[in-house]
Design an enzyme around this catalytic site. Structure first.
Site, PDB file in Angstrom:
ATOM      1  N   TYR A  56      51.325  51.779  23.232  1.00 57.69           N
ATOM      2  CA  TYR A  56      51.601  50.359  23.482  1.00 57.69           C
ATOM      3  C   TYR A  56      52.778  50.229  24.425  1.00 57.69           C
ATOM      4  CZ  TYR A  56      49.201  46.388  21.586  1.00 57.69           C
ATOM      5  OH  TYR A  56      48.317  45.367  21.419  1.00 57.69           O
ATOM      6  N   ASP A  88      39.455  36.479  46.237  1.00 61.11           N
ATOM      7  CA  ASP A  88      38.912  37.295  45.151  1.00 61.11           C
ATOM      8  C   ASP A  88      37.972  38.323  45.767  1.00 61.11           C
ATOM      9  OD1 ASP A  88      37.593  38.423  43.016  1.00 61.11           O
ATOM     10  OD2 ASP A  88      37.241  36.531  41.966  1.00 61.11           O
ATOM     11  N   LYS A 146      34.044  47.927  40.873  1.00 59.51           N
ATOM     12  CA  LYS A 146      32.831  47.691  41.665  1.00 59.51           C
ATOM     13  C   LYS A 146      32.855  48.643  42.867  1.00 59.51           C
ATOM     14  CE  LYS A 146      32.537  43.107  39.610  1.00 59.51           C
ATOM     15  NZ  LYS A 146      32.601  41.643  39.786  1.00 59.51           N
ATOM     16  N   ARG A 174      36.923  50.149  34.621  1.00 60.32           N
ATOM     17  CA  ARG A 174      36.807  48.698  34.455  1.00 60.32           C
ATOM     18  C   ARG A 174      38.195  48.123  34.295  1.00 60.32           C
ATOM     19  NH1 ARG A 174      31.318  47.717  33.552  1.00 60.32           N
ATOM     20  NH2 ARG A 174      31.843  45.523  33.717  1.00 60.32           N
TER      21      ARG A 174
HETATM   22  C1  LIG Z   1      32.969  40.627  38.910  1.00 56.53           C
HETATM   23  C2  LIG Z   1      33.783  39.499  39.388  1.00 56.53           C
HETATM   24  C3  LIG Z   1      34.819  38.937  38.631  1.00 56.53           C
HETATM   25  C4  LIG Z   1      35.043  39.212  37.180  1.00 56.53           C
HETATM   26  O1  LIG Z   1      35.179  40.466  36.781  1.00 56.53           O
HETATM   27  P1  LIG Z   1      35.005  40.926  35.255  1.00 56.53           P
HETATM   28  O2  LIG Z   1      35.661  42.248  35.294  1.00 56.53           O
HETATM   29  O3  LIG Z   1      33.539  40.936  34.987  1.00 56.53           O
HETATM   30  O4  LIG Z   1      35.737  39.949  34.410  1.00 56.53           O
HETATM   31  C5  LIG Z   1      35.615  37.966  39.216  1.00 56.53           C
HETATM   32  N1  LIG Z   1      35.387  37.553  40.456  1.00 56.53           N
HETATM   33  C6  LIG Z   1      34.383  38.031  41.200  1.00 56.53           C
HETATM   34  C7  LIG Z   1      34.193  37.528  42.580  1.00 56.53           C
HETATM   35  C8  LIG Z   1      33.539  39.019  40.689  1.00 56.53           C
HETATM   36  O5  LIG Z   1      32.527  39.471  41.431  1.00 56.53           O
END
Ligand SMILES: *Cc1c(COP(=O)(O)O)cnc(C)c1O
Length: 422
Positions: free
Chosen positions: A59, A205, A234, A240
């Protein structure tokens, strides 16, 4: 044919055979199918090992040098290394590597700059945006006054004049660029100009395209955006998680919003795995990887166009293809189900102005990041496009699907996936 499984699975099997069997089966599935889900990838063995390390035991609420618990001698080093690598890779002034995932990263941005009820602006989910950019079922559409822009019907692309007009009228506090189903290059400089004009904080984003940005295959938002938000799992090919980059002047607001504003202790095993992924992404070979993703997506798109498929915006500039199946007489969901029977895994997806429902939409979304991680190139993408066409022509032909699934397995055997036992 029995194949080797990851050593960790044997360890789990001693305690929990039922779960070990499920993980082993998922491991085989990931080896044997063509994974075209645009948000997925294969991480390296090193990233997997860091994710499974003892750092999960620790933690460490706070930030390096400012923690609320003792015993941070090594954790501080892990998080600082990760921060430094994130700043270095993206050329950012500030990095926060603690967000649990992309959605919490975005929530932290709201918390840093907005009060409930403030106006925010983002791309509508059905046009390719993300839930967290103000869509009505999301907390971001409920707690804020969200105005949404879309794409033009004739081009399938964002019209920045429309975005400017809407921003002038609505005066949002936050302006989001980016989304989950955008097949084209995003003009971050133009968004930044609009945000400046209306006094909005500009948030880019890059969850989907972070790996392309890191590898130089998509222009970087970092010089233009107040805040850059991302996932790490991604195209970036990490664990993750979430990541926030910002200008130095926003550093305090961002850090306070993540902790203590939104989260408790950071997931140190994930931070460590991200540090590994960022080191991998800084290698020259990652540039090749990022550019090959785009070349592969383009080759798959060309193969589909040749076979009469309609692609939203007419093609792709990045890792992602959005197929509008209307003219093919098959809907997205039945085709995605049939493709899976043929060993090709994708997701059904709404297309802009979709007359069908989100749970039974007109399109499928395809991504090239995971197949590129296996070393597949343009020739394999052309083959994949041919298989998709074969399935679309006979979505109920189980024998055809089974025959293709066998061919897919043979192809996959020639391209072992990172992180999986060969
Ligand atoms: C995948 C994604 C997210 C969210 O990600 P999580 O890890 O699934 O919460 C936010 N913004 C965009 C543009 C995404 O493609």
């Amino acid at each position: 044919m029995t194949r080797p499984e990851s050593p960790g699975i044997a360890v789990i099997r001693q305690i929990d055979p039922q779960l070990a069997d499920l993980i082993a089966a998922e491991e085989r599935r990931q080896a044997d199918v063509i994974r075209l889900i645009a948000s997925e990838n294969y991480v390296s063995s090193a990233v997997l090992a860091a994710t499974g390390s003892v750092l999960t035991n620790k933690y460490s609420e706070g930030y390096p040098g400012k923690r609320y618990y003792q015993g941070q001698q090594y954790i501080d080093g892990v998080e600082q290394l990760c921060i430094d690598r994130a700043k270095g890779l993206f050329g950012a002034e500030h990095a926060n590597v603690q967000p649990y995932s992309g959605s919490p990263a975005n929530l932290a941005v709201y918390l840093a700059f907005c009060e409930p009820g403030d106006t925010i602006m983002g791309m509508a989910l059905p046009a390719g945006g993300h839930l967290t950019h103000g869509w009505n079922v999301s907390i971001t559409g409920k707690f804020f006054r969200a105005v949404q822009y879309g794409v033009r019907k004739d081009t399938g692309r964002v019209d920045l004049d429309e975005v400017r007009e809407l921003a002038r009228k609505e005066k949002p506090k936050l302006l989001f660029a980016g989304g989950t189903a955008i097949p084209r290059t995003i003009d971050f400089a133009a968004y930044a100009e609009i945000a400046r004009e209306v006094g909005a904080i500009f948030v880019a984003d890059i969850a989907h395209i972070a790996g392309l940005v890191a590898g130089g295959a998509h222009p970087s938002p970092v010089p233009h955006a107040d805040v850059v938000s991302s996932t790490t799992h991604k195209t970036l090919r990490g664990p993750r998680g979430g990541l926030l980059l910002s200008k130095e002047k926003h550093a305090k607001a961002i850090d306070r919003a993540v902790f203590p504003g939104l989260q408790g202790g950071p997931h140190n095993h994930t931070t460590a795995a991200l540090a590994v992924a960022l080191a991998e992404a800084a290698q020259p070979t990652f540039k090749d990887y990022a550019h090959q993703i785009v070349a592969n997506a383009r080759a798959m798109a060309a193969g589909l166009l040749e076979r009469g498929f309609d692609l939203v915006s007419g093609g792709t500039d990045n890792h992602l293809i959005l197929v509008d199946l209307t003219s093919k007489g098959v809907a997205g969901k039945p085709l995605a189900v049939a493709l899976e029977a043929a060993g090709i895994v994708c997701n059904y997806n709404s297309v802009p102005f979709d007359p069908r429902k989100p749970f039974d939409p007109s399109g499928i979304r395809l991504g090239a990041a995971a197949v590129t991680s296996r070393g597949m190139k343009e020739a394999e993408m052309r083959q994949v496009a041919a298989w998709i066409d074969e399935v679309a022509q006979a979505p109920a032909d189980a024998a055809r699907h089974a025959r293709i699934a066998g061919e897919v397995r043979e192809l996959c055997a020639r391209f072992p996936a990172p992180g999986l036992p060969a």
